[in-house]
Design a protein around this motif. Structure first.
Motif, PDB file in Angstrom:
ATOM      1  N   LEU B  54      23.140  32.498  42.454  1.00 49.52           N
ATOM      2  CA  LEU B  54      23.838  33.776  42.657  1.00 49.52           C
ATOM      3  C   LEU B  54      24.106  34.524  41.353  1.00 49.52           C
ATOM      4  N   ALA B  55      23.620  33.987  40.240  1.00 49.38           N
ATOM      5  CA  ALA B  55      23.905  34.624  38.949  1.00 49.38           C
ATOM      6  C   ALA B  55      23.228  35.988  38.831  1.00 49.38           C
ATOM      7  N   ALA B  56      21.982  36.068  39.242  1.00 51.32           N
ATOM      8  CA  ALA B  56      21.232  37.314  39.046  1.00 51.32           C
ATOM      9  C   ALA B  56      21.811  38.447  39.894  1.00 51.32           C
ATOM     10  N   ILE B  57      22.140  38.165  41.139  1.00 50.05           N
ATOM     11  CA  ILE B  57      22.690  39.232  41.981  1.00 50.05           C
ATOM     12  C   ILE B  57      24.075  39.626  41.478  1.00 50.05           C
ATOM     13  N   GLY B  58      24.803  38.659  40.958  1.00 47.26           N
ATOM     14  CA  GLY B  58      26.109  38.972  40.373  1.00 47.26           C
ATOM     15  C   GLY B  58      25.979  39.945  39.215  1.00 47.26           C
ATOM     16  N   ASP B  59      24.964  39.712  38.408  1.00 50.71           N
ATOM     17  CA  ASP B  59      24.734  40.588  37.253  1.00 50.71           C
ATOM     18  C   ASP B  59      24.292  41.968  37.700  1.00 50.71           C
ATOM     19  N   LYS B  60      23.428  42.013  38.677  1.00 50.57           N
ATOM     20  CA  LYS B  60      22.841  43.287  39.100  1.00 50.57           C
ATOM     21  C   LYS B  60      23.866  44.146  39.832  1.00 50.57           C
ATOM     22  N   GLN B  61      24.569  43.548  40.785  1.00 50.54           N
ATOM     23  CA  GLN B  61      25.550  44.325  41.547  1.00 50.54           C
ATOM     24  C   GLN B  61      26.837  44.536  40.757  1.00 50.54           C
ATOM     25  N   GLY B  62      27.237  43.530  40.038  1.00 44.44           N
ATOM     26  CA  GLY B  62      28.522  43.581  39.358  1.00 44.44           C
ATOM     27  C   GLY B  62      29.665  43.634  40.354  1.00 44.44           C
ATOM     28  N   SER B  63      30.874  43.539  39.844  1.00 49.86           N
ATOM     29  CA  SER B  63      32.042  43.786  40.688  1.00 49.86           C
ATOM     30  C   SER B  63      32.389  45.262  40.580  1.00 49.86           C
ATOM     31  N   ARG B  64      32.753  45.852  41.690  1.00 47.75           N
ATOM     32  CA  ARG B  64      32.976  47.305  41.722  1.00 47.75           C
ATOM     33  C   ARG B  64      34.382  47.624  42.227  1.00 47.75           C
ATOM     34  N   LEU B  65      34.951  48.681  41.688  1.00 49.81           N
ATOM     35  CA  LEU B  65      36.276  49.124  42.125  1.00 49.81           C
ATOM     36  C   LEU B  65      36.102  50.205  43.190  1.00 49.81           C
ATOM     37  N   ASP B  67      38.319  52.266  46.004  1.00 53.35           N
ATOM     38  CA  ASP B  67      39.640  52.581  46.556  1.00 53.35           C
ATOM     39  C   ASP B  67      40.702  51.568  46.120  1.00 53.35           C
ATOM     40  N   GLY B  68      40.698  51.252  44.848  1.00 54.49           N
ATOM     41  CA  GLY B  68      41.733  50.371  44.316  1.00 54.49           C
ATOM     42  C   GLY B  68      41.502  48.888  44.574  1.00 54.49           C
ATOM     43  N   GLU B  69      40.468  48.572  45.360  1.00 51.29           N
ATOM     44  CA  GLU B  69      40.152  47.166  45.613  1.00 51.29           C
ATOM     45  C   GLU B  69      38.874  46.819  44.852  1.00 51.29           C
ATOM     46  N   VAL B  70      38.803  45.569  44.404  1.00 54.03           N
ATOM     47  CA  VAL B  70      37.594  45.136  43.724  1.00 54.03           C
ATOM     48  C   VAL B  70      36.699  44.388  44.702  1.00 54.03           C
ATOM     49  N   LYS B  71      35.480  44.876  44.825  1.00 51.87           N
ATOM     50  CA  LYS B  71      34.503  44.226  45.684  1.00 51.87           C
ATOM     51  C   LYS B  71      33.582  43.376  44.817  1.00 51.87           C
ATOM     52  N   THR B  72      33.543  42.083  45.084  1.00 54.35           N
ATOM     53  CA  THR B  72      32.683  41.183  44.301  1.00 54.35           C
ATOM     54  C   THR B  72      31.269  41.191  44.874  1.00 54.35           C
ATOM     55  N   PRO B  73      30.317  40.661  44.128  1.00 55.00           N
ATOM     56  CA  PRO B  73      28.911  40.722  44.574  1.00 55.00           C
ATOM     57  C   PRO B  73      28.681  39.929  45.869  1.00 55.00           C
ATOM     58  N   ASP B  74      27.601  40.266  46.531  1.00 51.25           N
ATOM     59  CA  ASP B  74      27.246  39.601  47.799  1.00 51.25           C
ATOM     60  C   ASP B  74      27.186  38.081  47.611  1.00 51.25           C
ATOM     61  N   GLY B 198      41.340  40.279  37.049  1.00 51.12           N
ATOM     62  CA  GLY B 198      42.693  40.771  37.338  1.00 51.12           C
ATOM     63  C   GLY B 198      42.840  41.241  38.776  1.00 51.12           C
ATOM     64  N   GLU B 199      41.728  41.564  39.415  1.00 52.13           N
ATOM     65  CA  GLU B 199      41.749  41.996  40.820  1.00 52.13           C
ATOM     66  C   GLU B 199      40.404  41.575  41.410  1.00 52.13           C
ATOM     67  N   HIS B 200      40.423  41.121  42.669  1.00 49.20           N
ATOM     68  CA  HIS B 200      39.176  40.686  43.323  1.00 49.20           C
ATOM     69  C   HIS B 200      39.453  40.440  44.801  1.00 49.20           C
ATOM     70  N   ASP B 201      38.386  40.102  45.542  1.00 47.50           N
ATOM     71  CA  ASP B 201      38.521  39.886  46.988  1.00 47.50           C
ATOM     72  C   ASP B 201      38.330  38.426  47.369  1.00 47.50           C
ATOM     73  N   PHE B 202      38.467  37.519  46.389  1.00 48.36           N
ATOM     74  CA  PHE B 202      38.293  36.087  46.694  1.00 48.36           C
ATOM     75  C   PHE B 202      39.488  35.531  47.477  1.00 48.36           C
ATOM     76  N   THR B 203      40.697  35.936  47.087  1.00 49.46           N
ATOM     77  CA  THR B 203      41.909  35.280  47.602  1.00 49.46           C
ATOM     78  C   THR B 203      42.945  36.332  47.986  1.00 49.46           C
ATOM     79  N   ASP B 204      43.930  35.901  48.779  1.00 55.46           N
ATOM     80  CA  ASP B 204      44.971  36.815  49.258  1.00 55.46           C
ATOM     81  C   ASP B 204      45.995  37.162  48.193  1.00 55.46           C
ATOM     82  N   ASN B 205      46.101  36.319  47.190  1.00 54.75           N
ATOM     83  CA  ASN B 205      47.080  36.605  46.151  1.00 54.75           C
ATOM     84  C   ASN B 205      46.499  36.276  44.788  1.00 54.75           C
ATOM     85  N   ILE B 206      47.014  36.958  43.781  1.00 59.44           N
ATOM     86  CA  ILE B 206      46.589  36.746  42.398  1.00 59.44           C
ATOM     87  C   ILE B 206      47.860  36.646  41.564  1.00 59.44           C
TER      88      ILE B 206
END
Lengths: 593, 593
Positions: B54-65, B67-74, B198-206
């Motif tokens: 999953l490294a290559a897709i992570g690099d290509k898509q990146g994490s994106r902000l 509407d205030g939420e961070v969407k991690t790669p597929d 600092g922000e991501h969609d992995f878990t309910d709390n950070i």
């Protein structure tokens, strides 16, 4: 933002690389020092004021392939036309076809500045100039009449089509094919990759020089021919005719130089008409294409070395400006209020001076090589032969050492910026990304090292390299006996370095004589670096010895001393690596199984 | 694709870094060698089979902000949950809160493999583990009861909030402020930058650990407090309550680690409710926050060094695979049909062996440092103090040498690939881009060098470093007298290198004694590299001396010999740079004006 270092460049050209003496001796005809200064200043203005401001958008947008056409970044088409409008494409080209016939030294210095403004931008003209050179030397009068003037003006650009997926460094195995036609033209078929500026929207036509193989050609490198293949065919009256059977199939997604389209080109696919095959015109003789290509290869390699210098200089300027502005902590001895500018911290100062010294050393090597190119043209007989050999000897060093310096210094620049160096908006990272291609293309630096050892050291039975080393030793001795404050110890250090260079050179010449090719090649890269460091030290020393008519001589002496005590002493371990390392390399191959 | 080098890692842990002896001595309780092998093998499988793909897709898509939420790669959210599902987040954590209380050596070895799979991925857990460590050491029981178990399980992740725009290396000047509330909580206000994950969609709390300053705090580093600030407030029953007053304002556009969101965090802006101020809970005492932070800093620095090793190993594997597959030209002595694999060319073989040796040396340093961390915990009294000093001494070297090796080796990996190295799809360039942050964060490598010279050399009045050098000399002597084929000359070379290390160390200790701080710091970076090379040579030699119960001892000896003859002799010029370079550095500052 990059500001062309016009004074440093002029000083290096004149007092380090030999231009002043050559001007005085009339080697450049009626060219005056004043005109040189005016040209460099104006080229520098264009680099700083026109090119550099468009570098970031070029990187961010990149060139994009849309419906088979390449769209360049916003503002870049106008930039290109402003640039050719200034006559910059024709500096060194022959007057017969509208060129200005100026020395190669000016070309290299100007190219350095344009590349520092934006390497992706200056790369296009670099290819055009290479194509011009090849066409001018080897093309028929008929071909020249149609294409040369427009290419020299920059109205049409040029490309070099060498690489295929399986044929990179080894061109002997390329497969693109050419068929003869009764009218004396050829039809070209095949795929070429990594074609720089192979398609774009700057100009109405693009002139591709393509290596291909005739059906009855011998195998290997002696069966390759060179063809001129225009994107758009040219009518007898010089107007543009039908689209030729070639197109850009894809662009590469690259680490850097994003604005420079790196194209996969397809020839002879039949996309634009019934008959398949791109119309091509032979340059030179059949099966002698590689010789035609090598004509331009040496100068292109020098120019790539210049790209390394350019990235290094741009990175150094940016890092120094940042380090003067950014404050963090308190440096030892800091007496000011609050935090110190980070340039006050010894580790940062050392990094910046390392960047300065490497950049200045690599620059001097490229200018000295260009000087040799010029004297190889302007002199005759044995003297011309001497200078041609000198430029041949210096070219792989200029290319490989210069581009390694480009990467190393750009990486140091990122480091000086701390966290901001990793953020793209700062621009430091772009310089590293752009710089990273230069050690690879136009012959990898490993190939430059092989070329230096196996083909350049043996020139005139080793007398060319021995002559250069003798000249270098004379400079070191002048430093040692200079009575300039703090400079005599530097002279002794340089003499030690030159003893390393001499011993290693003789060891390699003996290995070559005895046919121990693997021994010689095992240490080739280390030897090239040793040579580059020694030349850097000597050229910095020449700069320190020269008055230059300014108040910077103490700074030049200090930089040379810094380099001698901090960078150049690496030659001792490099000498050891060349002479002792081959056996351990052979023994260690088992590790890679 | 990366394949975890489980055998090399186990060998280095056991026979080079001291794990075998420590297991035998019972330093790790009832932990068995079999269990160590099983854990490393399984962590390696996860790195190779789950993370790396999953490294290559992570690099290509990146994490994106968005509407205030961070969407991690597929695929990355599932990857994270598979990873915590395997219990990997809790390896070294205390058993009381669900951890496995395993040695730090296992953590470092496993972290190396996950980072090699994807540095952007492994970085998140690295931060969580740092936060866990800080909370566990300094947090109140009440805080631990609410947060620690979930953070150890990885159900909630953790971050470290240090940097502000004007406060990077120098935290004394940070401005984020904290206000006391009557209920014992605090309200946090301010902006923090470069907040990893600092922000991501992995878990309910950070769970953010945030450095801030109370209104009545003293100026400088003695007025900074550490607060736990959850993204979502936690109710008394452990369920999630209201959103806390903090959010991610922007993501940085970075050179590498694209999938790792680097956040600008805003605290106390009032976005989610009427009362402004993010609810925070004090960790440790007021104004003692920096001490709490430093608890985790040392181990985090070691783990960053591990990231360098990881990038180096991934780059080396990729380059070797490419060089065996790609054919170009004919190497000297090549007898096969057609072109040779490029690995046969001496220059390529030398590059690959250099990559191998640097990677292996840097790896051994990080493991030896982790071993010292473990013994610092498992022993008592003077022995514990000795091992704590040893880990303190090795940490800046592990961090800076390891991450410099990461960048250098990744860059060599690009070069081995030729033109394909510059094309992003190949993946070699990504390793270079990712690796480039590691010399910068967790204290730049320049700061590591300052730490090594100014704080670590004086430990126990210089006896800690002298003791380490004495151990190193014993290894060199064992090599010199080993009677192993071709190894005795290597021993002599190592002895020369250790003489360089010893002389330079004594020179620096004298400079520190005499208060010549600028002299000492001028050569700090060169000294750290010297130390790293010397340690690399010694650890490679330990590997060569060890039988290891396999058939690789001749290869280990050959690699050590290669390193001694080709890499480590650089110490002579580094010694010169430290001892002679300071004066020339001071004199050359004029160049930077």
């Amino acid at each position: 933002m990059y500001k062309a270092p016009v004074e440093d460049i002029l000083f290096t050209l004149k007092h380090v690389a030999g231009m002043e003496a050559s001007l005085d001796e009339g080697a450049f005809g009626d060219l005056s020092a004043d005109l040189v200064e005016a040209i460099i200043a104006e080229a520098g203005r264009f680099a700083s004021d026109a090119v550099a401001p468009l570098a970031a958008i070029g990187d961010k947008q990149g060139s994009r392939l849309v419906d088979g056409e390449v769209k360049t970044p916003d503002g870049w088409r106008d930039l290109y036309h402003d640039w050719i409008g200034g006559g910059w494409n024709s500096l060194t080209a022959p007057e017969e076809f509208g060129g200005q016939n100026l020395p190669h030294m000016l070309h290299v210095a100007a190219m350095e500045m344009w590349n520092a403004g934006s390497m992706a931008f200056a790369l296009g003209p670099m290819l055009t100039m290479g194509a011009v050179e090849s066409l001018e030397k080897h093309g028929s009068d008929a071909l020249k009449a149609v294409f040369l003037e427009k290419m020299i003006a920059g109205t049409w650009t040029g490309t070099m089509n060498l690489t295929e997926p399986h044929a990179g460094s080894d061109l002997g195995v390329l497969k693109a094919r050419a068929e003869r036609r009764d009218d004396g033209t050829y039809r070209i078929f095949g795929q070429k990759i990594y074609i720089t500026w192979g398609e774009h929207d700057f100009t109405d036509n693009i002139i591709h020089l393509v290596l291909a193989r005739l059906p009855d050609a011998p195998a290997g490198t002696r069966g390759i021919s060179l063809f001129l293949v225009p994107k758009v065919l040219v009518n007898d009256d010089g107007s543009l005719g039908a689209r030729n059977d070639l197109f850009c199939h894809a662009l590469e997604h690259k680490l850097g130089i994003h604005a420079s389209p790196t194209c996969t080109m397809i020839y002879g696919d039949g996309r634009f008409g019934a008959e398949k095959g791109a119309v091509g015109y032979l340059i030179g003789e059949e099966n002698r294409g590689l010789a035609c290509m090598f004509t331009m290869m040496n100068n292109a390699r020098l120019t790539v070395g210049t790209q390394g210098v350019a990235m290094a200089d741009a990175a150094t300027q940016k890092a120094i400006a940042f380090a003067k502005d950014r404050t963090q902590g308190k440096a030892p001895g800091w007496q000011g209020a609050g935090m110190s500018p980070i340039i006050e911290h010894p580790d940062i100062a050392r990094t910046l001076l390392t960047m300065k010294a490497l950049t200045q050393g690599a620059r001097a090597i490229t200018y000295a090589c260009a000087h040799a190119v010029d004297l190889g043209h302007s002199t005759e007989g044995d003297t011309a032969r001497h200078w041609q050999e000198r430029s041949s000897l210096l070219t792989p060093i200029a290319k490989a050492f210069g581009t390694d310096v480009g990467v190393d210094v750009a990486s140091m620049g990122v480091q000086v910026h701390g966290g901001m160096g990793f953020i793209e908006e700062t621009g430091a990272a772009r310089l590293l990304r752009d710089a990273r291609i230069a050690p690879i293309y136009e012959g990898t630096n490993g190939i430059q090292a092989i070329d230096l050892v196996s083909r350049k050291l043996p020139l005139s039975g080793g007398q060319q390299v021995r002559g250069l080393i003798a000249e270098m030793k004379a400079v070191a001795q002048a430093v040692a006996t200079s009575n300039l404050d703090g400079f005599s110890e530097t002279g002794e250090r340089l003499e030690t370095t030159l003893a390393d260079l001499e011993a290693t050179t003789e060891w390699l010449l003996t290995a070559l004589d005895e046919g121990r090719m693997e021994d010689a090649l095992s240490g080739a890269t280390a030897y090239l670096r040793l040579f580059g460091l020694a030349l850097s030290g000597v050229y910095l020393a020449k700069g320190g010895l020269a008055d230059g008519g300014d108040d910077r001589q103490p700074a030049r002496i200090a930089l040379c001393r810094f380099a001698a005590e901090n960078l150049i002493s690496e030659t001792a371990s490099l000498r050891d690596r060349v002479i002792s390392g081959a056996a351990s390399l052979a023994a260690a191959r088992v590790v890679l199984n």
